[in-house]
Design a protein around this motif. Structure first.
Motif, PDB file in Angstrom:
ATOM      1  N   SER A 122       0.845  -1.192   0.000  1.00 34.12           N
ATOM      2  CA  SER A 122       0.000   0.000   0.000  1.00 34.12           C
ATOM      3  C   SER A 122       0.878   1.239   0.000  1.00 34.12           C
ATOM      4  N   ILE A 123       0.406   2.274  -0.674  1.00 35.45           N
ATOM      5  CA  ILE A 123       1.115   3.547  -0.726  1.00 35.45           C
ATOM      6  C   ILE A 123       0.117   4.684  -0.570  1.00 35.45           C
ATOM      7  N   GLN A 124       0.629   5.829  -0.159  1.00 31.43           N
ATOM      8  CA  GLN A 124      -0.156   7.052  -0.156  1.00 31.43           C
ATOM      9  C   GLN A 124       0.311   7.911  -1.316  1.00 31.43           C
ATOM     10  N   ARG A 125      -0.622   8.341  -2.154  1.00 29.89           N
ATOM     11  CA  ARG A 125      -0.285   9.146  -3.319  1.00 29.89           C
ATOM     12  C   ARG A 125      -0.708  10.591  -3.066  1.00 29.89           C
ATOM     13  N   THR A 126       0.180  11.498  -3.409  1.00 31.18           N
ATOM     14  CA  THR A 126      -0.077  12.925  -3.207  1.00 31.18           C
ATOM     15  C   THR A 126      -0.101  13.623  -4.554  1.00 31.18           C
ATOM     16  N   ALA A 127      -1.117  14.438  -4.754  1.00 31.27           N
ATOM     17  CA  ALA A 127      -1.273  15.123  -6.040  1.00 31.27           C
ATOM     18  C   ALA A 127      -0.148  16.112  -6.283  1.00 31.27           C
ATOM     19  N   ALA A 128       0.178  16.319  -7.546  1.00 26.00           N
ATOM     20  CA  ALA A 128       1.163  17.326  -7.931  1.00 26.00           C
ATOM     21  C   ALA A 128       0.587  18.712  -7.641  1.00 26.00           C
ATOM     22  N   PRO A 129       1.457  19.703  -7.446  1.00 30.57           N
ATOM     23  CA  PRO A 129       0.966  21.074  -7.214  1.00 30.57           C
ATOM     24  C   PRO A 129       0.005  21.521  -8.308  1.00 30.57           C
ATOM     25  N   GLY A 130      -1.134  22.066  -7.900  1.00 33.08           N
ATOM     26  CA  GLY A 130      -2.130  22.512  -8.868  1.00 33.08           C
ATOM     27  C   GLY A 130      -3.141  21.458  -9.249  1.00 33.08           C
ATOM     28  N   GLU A 131      -2.876  20.189  -8.855  1.00 35.60           N
ATOM     29  CA  GLU A 131      -3.828  19.119  -9.125  1.00 35.60           C
ATOM     30  C   GLU A 131      -4.597  18.803  -7.851  1.00 35.60           C
ATOM     31  N   PHE A 132      -5.817  18.297  -7.994  1.00 33.06           N
ATOM     32  CA  PHE A 132      -6.611  17.952  -6.819  1.00 33.06           C
ATOM     33  C   PHE A 132      -6.628  16.462  -6.560  1.00 33.06           C
ATOM     34  N   ARG A 133      -6.309  15.661  -7.567  1.00 29.36           N
ATOM     35  CA  ARG A 133      -6.386  14.212  -7.430  1.00 29.36           C
ATOM     36  C   ARG A 133      -4.996  13.637  -7.273  1.00 29.36           C
ATOM     37  N   ALA A 134      -4.847  12.719  -6.309  1.00 30.96           N
ATOM     38  CA  ALA A 134      -3.561  12.064  -6.088  1.00 30.96           C
ATOM     39  C   ALA A 134      -3.352  11.018  -7.166  1.00 30.96           C
ATOM     40  N   ASN A 135      -2.451  11.288  -8.080  1.00 30.00           N
ATOM     41  CA  ASN A 135      -2.252  10.377  -9.193  1.00 30.00           C
ATOM     42  C   ASN A 135      -0.829  10.499  -9.710  1.00 30.00           C
ATOM     43  N   ILE A 136      -0.039   9.428  -9.581  1.00 29.82           N
ATOM     44  CA  ILE A 136       1.357   9.479 -10.015  1.00 29.82           C
ATOM     45  C   ILE A 136       1.470   9.550 -11.530  1.00 29.82           C
ATOM     46  N   HIS A 137       0.382   9.216 -12.248  1.00 35.14           N
ATOM     47  CA  HIS A 137       0.413   9.338 -13.712  1.00 35.14           C
ATOM     48  C   HIS A 137       0.415  10.806 -14.133  1.00 35.14           C
ATOM     49  N   GLN A 138       0.018  11.689 -13.219  1.00 36.70           N
ATOM     50  CA  GLN A 138      -0.048  13.106 -13.554  1.00 36.70           C
ATOM     51  C   GLN A 138       0.965  13.907 -12.737  1.00 36.70           C
ATOM     52  N   GLY A 139       2.106  13.279 -12.401  1.00 37.77           N
ATOM     53  CA  GLY A 139       3.182  13.994 -11.747  1.00 37.77           C
ATOM     54  C   GLY A 139       3.129  14.004 -10.240  1.00 37.77           C
ATOM     55  N   GLY A 140       2.223  13.224  -9.637  1.00 38.82           N
ATOM     56  CA  GLY A 140       2.155  13.149  -8.184  1.00 38.82           C
ATOM     57  C   GLY A 140       3.278  12.293  -7.625  1.00 38.82           C
ATOM     58  N   SER A 141       3.317  12.175  -6.295  1.00 34.70           N
ATOM     59  CA  SER A 141       4.352  11.385  -5.635  1.00 34.70           C
ATOM     60  C   SER A 141       3.725  10.256  -4.839  1.00 34.70           C
ATOM     61  N   ALA A 142       4.525   9.265  -4.485  1.00 32.11           N
ATOM     62  CA  ALA A 142       4.048   8.103  -3.738  1.00 32.11           C
ATOM     63  C   ALA A 142       4.962   7.833  -2.563  1.00 32.11           C
ATOM     64  N   ASP A 143       4.371   7.486  -1.426  1.00 25.38           N
ATOM     65  CA  ASP A 143       5.132   7.176  -0.219  1.00 25.38           C
ATOM     66  C   ASP A 143       4.540   5.941   0.444  1.00 25.38           C
ATOM     67  N   ILE A 144       5.396   5.207   1.158  1.00 25.42           N
ATOM     68  CA  ILE A 144       4.910   4.073   1.934  1.00 25.42           C
ATOM     69  C   ILE A 144       3.968   4.577   3.017  1.00 25.42           C
ATOM     70  N   VAL A 145       2.904   3.841   3.265  1.00 26.44           N
ATOM     71  CA  VAL A 145       1.959   4.229   4.298  1.00 26.44           C
ATOM     72  C   VAL A 145       1.484   2.979   5.033  1.00 26.44           C
ATOM     73  N   LYS A 146       1.222   3.124   6.308  1.00 26.64           N
ATOM     74  CA  LYS A 146       0.642   2.033   7.094  1.00 26.64           C
ATOM     75  C   LYS A 146      -0.861   2.248   7.136  1.00 26.64           C
ATOM     76  N   ILE A 147      -1.600   1.352   6.519  1.00 27.42           N
ATOM     77  CA  ILE A 147      -3.044   1.500   6.479  1.00 27.42           C
ATOM     78  C   ILE A 147      -3.660   0.932   7.757  1.00 27.42           C
ATOM     79  N   THR A 148      -4.848   1.407   8.084  1.00 26.94           N
ATOM     80  CA  THR A 148      -5.548   0.961   9.279  1.00 26.94           C
ATOM     81  C   THR A 148      -6.261  -0.362   9.004  1.00 26.94           C
ATOM     82  N   PRO A 149      -6.615  -1.105  10.052  1.00 26.35           N
ATOM     83  CA  PRO A 149      -7.386  -2.344   9.847  1.00 26.35           C
ATOM     84  C   PRO A 149      -8.680  -2.092   9.077  1.00 26.35           C
ATOM     85  N   GLU A 150      -9.326  -0.963   9.322  1.00 23.99           N
ATOM     86  CA  GLU A 150     -10.562  -0.632   8.621  1.00 23.99           C
ATOM     87  C   GLU A 150     -10.309  -0.418   7.130  1.00 23.99           C
TER      88      GLU A 150
END
Length: 467
Positions: free
Chosen positions: A360-388
């Motif tokens: 699992s990863i957390q994706r962050t949108a590129a500056p000026g974008e609202f959607r977290a998407n690495i296809h559009q220049g966003g970034s990805a980081d390791i994240v610990k997801i919750t049981p839910e």
């Protein structure tokens, strides 16, 4: 006296059983980096350690060395492609030429970068001078020496016959899947969807490939069908299913996932929470449709969009009306969805295989974008997801019948919400960020379903003994 080195040199890490690693010398990079995957932190006598595996040789994923080292630090590193991720930092003695000294290394999956080692300027200060016009000033290492160090690569194939049904063989994800299968000894084949055709027959159904090749000896098909090829790709998948060939994602599951409206209805029926969503086909209903999802700002999505394309943020009511009516004028099917402001341009990508979240990863949108998407220049980081969140991802894949899925989740003030489920999730972002061999896990899933067990040869056994 400083040693002169070229733009690439061989190095070794004696205490990690890595006698030969080709390094790219880069004074523009501050920190040195070593290729690593399957990275797992653990505690030893109260201290943080990390275990990881290394493919020490370029274009070779069959040679694997497992290592363990104490963790010095965790740092956020910005790669040459502009993406950022948090990496573990270790220290280890490095040998270049006749000199040995200790350097700091960040651990990162460098499969997409070519060189398994990047030598940065911190490791070179006071010791080395670069002559960028030359390579291997301190000596080359022959193939015979490499074979002595790591064992000769066994090219024999006695495994399963597995085909990858897709459209572009050059994509990172497709290359990784083919490589993962090959390194496990399977016979891997790439099938271009457009080059396949079929014979419909109740007793002897057949599938053929370009030039009349009969595809009658396959054990499994990995289905990675792009949206524009959904109809024909699913038809081919059904054909292979009728021939008794295992398909990773069935044609029925893929069709469900590609119909955004139908998939959301199925997810809701399974009790999965999604952002409030509206759908209409009449321009006269635009205002009520906007009110239905809580007003502006809101998201407008094309039903046929993928990888963030066809998704628009309407920040005002007037903008929402204009976008919705413009899409309807084009007779394009669309959804409107409430905008989750507190998500702050971030979402979670959970990779599900056989009912388990394997990465699992957390994706962050590129500056000026609202959607977290690495296809559009966003970034990805390791994240610990919750049981839910883990439970939601697994339930979403199950609701659509997908064995392999990329599940996108957004964190809201009311808990996790399901955005969408991708039946052909990309591997580059999640493998690079997590260091996990997700492609290998996909192959392992096929092996388990078909009851196939790998027979280790002498080379693999010797490698395991070295580890």
């Amino acid at each position: 006296m400083k040693t002169i080195i070229g733009s690439e040199e061989w190095c070794a890490f004696p205490d990690m059983a890595l006698p030969a690693v080709k390094a790219r010398v880069d004074s523009g990079a501050k920190t040195s980096s070593l290729h690593a995957f399957n990275i797992h932190p653990f505690r030893r006598e109260g201290n943080l350690w990390v275990s990881f595996e290394v493919h020490p040789l370029q274009n070779n994923r069959r040679t694997v060395i497992r290592c363990e080292k104490p963790v010095l630090d965790r740092r956020t590193i910005k790669s040459s492609s502009g993406t950022t991720d948090t990496r573990y930092v270790i220290s280890a003695p490095i040998k270049i030429g006749d000199d040995i000294w200790t350097v700091e290394l960040t651990l990162a999956n460098r499969d997409s970068m070519g060189y398994r080692m990047l030598l940065g300027r911190e490791a070179m200060e006071g010791r080395l001078i670069i002559d960028p016009s030359q390579s291997f000033i301190l000596g080359e290492i022959s193939d015979e020496e490499i074979n002595t160090y790591y064992g000769k690569k066994d090219e024999s194939k006695n495994g399963l016959s597995i085909a990858l049904l897709a459209s572009n063989i050059d994509l990172y994800s497709n290359q990784r899947i083919l490589e993962a299968g090959n390194e496990r000894g399977h016979n891997m084949t790439f099938l271009d969807i457009k080059q396949c055709y079929m014979k419909l027959d109740a007793k002897e159904p057949e599938a053929h490939y370009r030039g009349g090749k009969l595809l009658n000896n396959l054990d499994a098909i990995i289905t990675r069908i792009k949206p524009s090829m959904t109809f024909y790709g699913c038809a081919l998948s059904r054909q292979f299913e009728s021939m008794g060939v295992l398909t990773t994602n069935t044609s029925d599951a893929i069709k469900k996932s590609r119909d955004k409206l139908f998939s959301l209805q199925l997810l809701l029926k399974s009790g999965i929470n999604i952002p409030t969503t509206g759908f209409a086909n009449s321009p006269m209903d635009t205002n009520d449709l906007i009110d239905m999802v809580g007003g502006a700002p809101l998201i407008v999505k094309l039903l046929e969009g993928s990888q963030g394309r066809g998704v628009v943020l309407a920040e005002t009511r007037k903008a929402a009306e204009s976008v919705i009516n413009a899409f309807k004028t084009l007779k394009a099917n669309l959804l409107v969805q409430e905008f989750i402001k507190e998500a702050d341009g971030k979402d979670l990508r959970c990779f599900v295989i056989d009912g388990k979240v394997v990465a699992s990863i957390q994706r962050t949108a590129a500056p000026g974008e609202f959607r977290a998407n690495i296809h559009q220049g966003g970034s990805a980081d390791i994240v610990k997801i919750t049981p839910e969140e883990r439970k939601l991802a697994i339930a979403a894949a199950k609701a659509l019948g997908l064995t392999i899925a990329g599940v996108d989740i957004i964190r809201s003030k009311n808990g996790p919400l399901l955005l969408e489920v991708n039946s052909s999730p990309g591997l580059e972002g999640i493998e690079t960020a997590t260091g996990k061999d997700v492609a290998g896990m996909m192959i392992s899933s096929i092996e388990k379903k078909l009851g196939w067990k790998r027979q280790l040869g002498n080379v693999e056994k010797n490698t395991l003994q070295q580890v």
